[in-house]
Design an enzyme around this catalytic site. Structure first.
Site, PDB file in Angstrom:
ATOM      1  N   HIS A 173       3.233   3.271   6.006  1.00  0.00           N
ATOM      2  CA  HIS A 173       2.045   2.917   6.770  1.00  0.00           C
ATOM      3  C   HIS A 173       2.353   1.754   7.711  1.00  0.00           C
ATOM      4  O   HIS A 173       3.118   0.849   7.379  1.00  0.00           O
ATOM      5  CB  HIS A 173       0.905   2.507   5.833  1.00  0.00           C
ATOM      6  CG  HIS A 173       0.630   3.488   4.729  1.00  0.00           C
ATOM      7  ND1 HIS A 173       0.461   4.834   4.964  1.00  0.00           N
ATOM      8  CD2 HIS A 173       0.497   3.314   3.387  1.00  0.00           C
ATOM      9  CE1 HIS A 173       0.228   5.440   3.809  1.00  0.00           C
ATOM     10  NE2 HIS A 173       0.253   4.542   2.840  1.00  0.00           N
TER      11      HIS A 173
ATOM     12  N   ARG B  98      -6.196  10.895   9.343  1.00  0.00           N
ATOM     13  CA  ARG B  98      -7.592  10.563   9.034  1.00  0.00           C
ATOM     14  C   ARG B  98      -8.213   9.980  10.290  1.00  0.00           C
ATOM     15  O   ARG B  98      -7.692   9.025  10.860  1.00  0.00           O
ATOM     16  CB  ARG B  98      -7.669   9.551   7.894  1.00  0.00           C
ATOM     17  CG  ARG B  98      -9.080   9.420   7.297  1.00  0.00           C
ATOM     18  CD  ARG B  98      -9.211   8.251   6.338  1.00  0.00           C
ATOM     19  NE  ARG B  98      -9.247   6.972   7.047  1.00  0.00           N
ATOM     20  CZ  ARG B  98      -8.439   5.948   6.773  1.00  0.00           C
ATOM     21  NH1 ARG B  98      -7.506   6.030   5.852  1.00  0.00           N
ATOM     22  NH2 ARG B  98      -8.550   4.826   7.464  1.00  0.00           N
TER      23      ARG B  98
ATOM     24  N   LYS C 291       2.074   2.142  -3.447  1.00  0.00           N
ATOM     25  CA  LYS C 291       1.014   2.791  -4.223  1.00  0.00           C
ATOM     26  C   LYS C 291       0.809   4.242  -3.780  1.00  0.00           C
ATOM     27  O   LYS C 291       0.592   5.132  -4.616  1.00  0.00           O
ATOM     28  CB  LYS C 291      -0.291   2.014  -4.085  1.00  0.00           C
ATOM     29  CG  LYS C 291      -0.276   0.644  -4.743  1.00  0.00           C
ATOM     30  CD  LYS C 291      -1.616  -0.056  -4.557  1.00  0.00           C
ATOM     31  CE  LYS C 291      -1.635  -1.431  -5.200  1.00  0.00           C
ATOM     32  NZ  LYS C 291      -2.942  -2.105  -5.040  1.00  0.00           N
TER      33      LYS C 291
ATOM     34  N   VAL D 114       0.843  -1.199   0.000  1.00  0.00           N
ATOM     35  CA  VAL D 114       0.000   0.000   0.000  1.00  0.00           C
ATOM     36  C   VAL D 114       0.875   1.245   0.000  1.00  0.00           C
ATOM     37  O   VAL D 114       0.593   2.233  -0.684  1.00  0.00           O
ATOM     38  CB  VAL D 114      -0.939   0.002   1.225  1.00  0.00           C
ATOM     39  CG1 VAL D 114      -1.822   1.235   1.202  1.00  0.00           C
ATOM     40  CG2 VAL D 114      -1.774  -1.261   1.269  1.00  0.00           C
TER      41      VAL D 114
ATOM     42  N   HIS E 113      -7.850  -2.516   1.557  1.00  0.00           N
ATOM     43  CA  HIS E 113      -6.474  -2.805   1.157  1.00  0.00           C
ATOM     44  C   HIS E 113      -6.194  -4.301   1.052  1.00  0.00           C
ATOM     45  O   HIS E 113      -5.101  -4.697   0.648  1.00  0.00           O
ATOM     46  CB  HIS E 113      -5.490  -2.146   2.120  1.00  0.00           C
ATOM     47  CG  HIS E 113      -5.463  -0.654   1.998  1.00  0.00           C
ATOM     48  ND1 HIS E 113      -5.198  -0.026   0.807  1.00  0.00           N
ATOM     49  CD2 HIS E 113      -5.680   0.339   2.900  1.00  0.00           C
ATOM     50  CE1 HIS E 113      -5.248   1.293   0.978  1.00  0.00           C
ATOM     51  NE2 HIS E 113      -5.542   1.533   2.232  1.00  0.00           N
TER      52      HIS E 113
ATOM     53  N   GLY F 242      -3.549   6.479   3.754  1.00  0.00           N
ATOM     54  CA  GLY F 242      -3.254   6.101   2.383  1.00  0.00           C
ATOM     55  C   GLY F 242      -3.480   7.244   1.412  1.00  0.00           C
ATOM     56  O   GLY F 242      -4.414   8.038   1.565  1.00  0.00           O
TER      57      GLY F 242
ATOM     58  N   TYR G 252      -7.302   5.178  -4.791  1.00  0.00           N
ATOM     59  CA  TYR G 252      -8.610   4.822  -4.247  1.00  0.00           C
ATOM     60  C   TYR G 252      -8.741   5.162  -2.759  1.00  0.00           C
ATOM     61  O   TYR G 252      -9.739   4.835  -2.129  1.00  0.00           O
ATOM     62  CB  TYR G 252      -8.868   3.324  -4.449  1.00  0.00           C
ATOM     63  CG  TYR G 252      -7.785   2.421  -3.895  1.00  0.00           C
ATOM     64  CD1 TYR G 252      -7.811   2.003  -2.566  1.00  0.00           C
ATOM     65  CD2 TYR G 252      -6.731   2.009  -4.693  1.00  0.00           C
ATOM     66  CE1 TYR G 252      -6.800   1.198  -2.056  1.00  0.00           C
ATOM     67  CE2 TYR G 252      -5.724   1.205  -4.188  1.00  0.00           C
ATOM     68  CZ  TYR G 252      -5.768   0.795  -2.879  1.00  0.00           C
ATOM     69  OH  TYR G 252      -4.764  -0.001  -2.370  1.00  0.00           O
TER      70      TYR G 252
ATOM     71  N   GLU H  82      -8.212  -0.919  -6.793  1.00  0.00           N
ATOM     72  CA  GLU H  82      -8.406   0.210  -7.710  1.00  0.00           C
ATOM     73  C   GLU H  82      -9.753   0.147  -8.419  1.00  0.00           C
ATOM     74  O   GLU H  82     -10.295   1.180  -8.831  1.00  0.00           O
ATOM     75  CB  GLU H  82      -7.280   0.249  -8.749  1.00  0.00           C
ATOM     76  CG  GLU H  82      -5.933   0.675  -8.195  1.00  0.00           C
ATOM     77  CD  GLU H  82      -5.161  -0.470  -7.541  1.00  0.00           C
ATOM     78  OE1 GLU H  82      -4.035  -0.229  -7.084  1.00  0.00           O
ATOM     79  OE2 GLU H  82      -5.687  -1.606  -7.493  1.00  0.00           O
TER      80      GLU H  82
END
Length: 343
Positions: free
Chosen positions: A99, A290, A22, A19, A244, A311, A315, A250
């Site tokens: 992450h 978040r 990405k 992740v 995830h 993230g 997406y 996606e």
């Protein structure tokens, strides 16, 4: 105008390695070439550091060269091994797009504090607090914000299954992206759920299931100067949210749809946003985070968890909430970098 030499760290040793790659790709696409001179440092799952051309899917097998972040403040940058010789690349800024464990739990932040290099995101203390869901709940409860009822136990201990009120969620206390999380509806399911959670953390959290709508709020800023994105809402067909872990996230999820803005009243939206700000401040967050919550039918907002490096994939929820509030990912990057430089 002099460009900022910014190191983007990605990959890492956690279960969220893929992740992170990405997320770094999206950060790379949205860095203004007129303002930033980026370097990309990938961290392998085994913990090796490589300076590479770009955070693409083949970076580990490419022509990356060994590079480490020096904890020596006099160096103030990277030590790179090239053609048998060490050289130093001085850095203005680090963006740790990492992450999970060893990325957003305070470990990397500790190294960055030692290095003296400004970095994007929360500091050591707030990163560690938010990574441990049980500590998050304790701090937030003391600030007067509702959380689920919960208990924790460590390796070698077992909860009294007969005393639990089902359904409950069993989670690794210090992990992310729904890895190792199970919904448990009866005591017979408990041992398997605990075994699954222990793959990711010896400290286990069991929390009471909260009925309500799952909502989130993207927060940016420091102290009282906070900007919040549009509230989003996760609409589930079954199970629980684990985007995830989808094969092709996606293209969407097999059990959930994310609605931005959330299908809630203006009054509830404001309540969710104000609660997110309170949580953010109570935990000492800075830069960005978040805040995930539950909105119950009676209007009460209950905390779920806080992600201190959310993230940033194509997406992901954080950039979508900010975009709905008028900030592109490029805008977000510029703001969080400015905050780090000011700090």
């Amino acid at each position: 105008m002099n460009k900022l030499k910014i190191a983007v760290l990605f990959g890492g040793c956690s279960e969220e390695h893929a992740v992170s790659i990405k997320s770094a790709q999206e950060i790379a696409r949205n860095l203004d070439p007129e303002k930033f001179d980026p370097l990309y440092i990938g961290i392998t799952k085994a913990g090796g550091w490589k300076l590479c051309d770009y955070p693409d899917t083949n970076w580990e097998s490419g022509n990356g060269i060994p590079a480490i972040l020096s904890p020596d403040r006099n160096v103030h940058g990277l030590i790179v091994l090239e053609q048998g010789e060490y050289k130093i690349i001085r850095l203005d800024m680090v963006f740790p797009v990492l992450h999970g464990k060893m990325g957003e739990d305070g470990a990397m932040q500790g190294l960055l504090e030692l290095s003296g290099i400004p970095y994007v995101g929360c500091d050591i203390q707030s990163s560690a607090l938010c990574m441990d869901k049980s500590l998050t709940y304790v701090i937030v409860r003391n600030a007067g914000i509702a959380t689920p009822d919960f208990l924790t136990f460590n390796k070698g201990d077992m909860p009294d299954a007969e005393q639990l009120v089902y359904p409950v969620f069993v989670k690794p206390a210090r992990s992310g992206s729904s890895f190792g999380i199970s919904k448990v509806c009866s005591m017979d399911e408990l041992p398997e759920a605990i075994a699954s959670a222990r793959q990711y953390d010896p400290k286990i959290l069991i929390e009471q299931m909260i009925s309500g709508s799952e909502v989130g709020c993207a927060v940016l800023g420091t102290g009282n100067d906070l900007f919040v994105g549009e509230v989003d809402q996760i609409q589930l067909s079954h199970g629980f949210f684990q985007i995830h872990q989808e094969k092709n996230p996606e293209t969407g999820s097999e059990n959930s749809t994310i609605k931005v803005p959330a299908d809630i009243s203006d009054q509830d939206k404001k309540r969710v946003q104000e609660t997110a700000k309170l949580v953010y401040r109570a935990l000492g967050c800075s830069g960005l985070a978040r805040v995930d919550m539950f909105l119950q039918e009676d209007g009460q907002v209950v905390l779920n968890e806080v992600n201190t490096m959310p993230g940033c994939t194509s997406y992901s929820r954080y950039p979508r909430m900010m975009a709905a509030a008028g900030l592109t990912l490029a805008d977000v990057i510029e703001r969080v970098v400015a905050l780090a430089m000011e700090g």
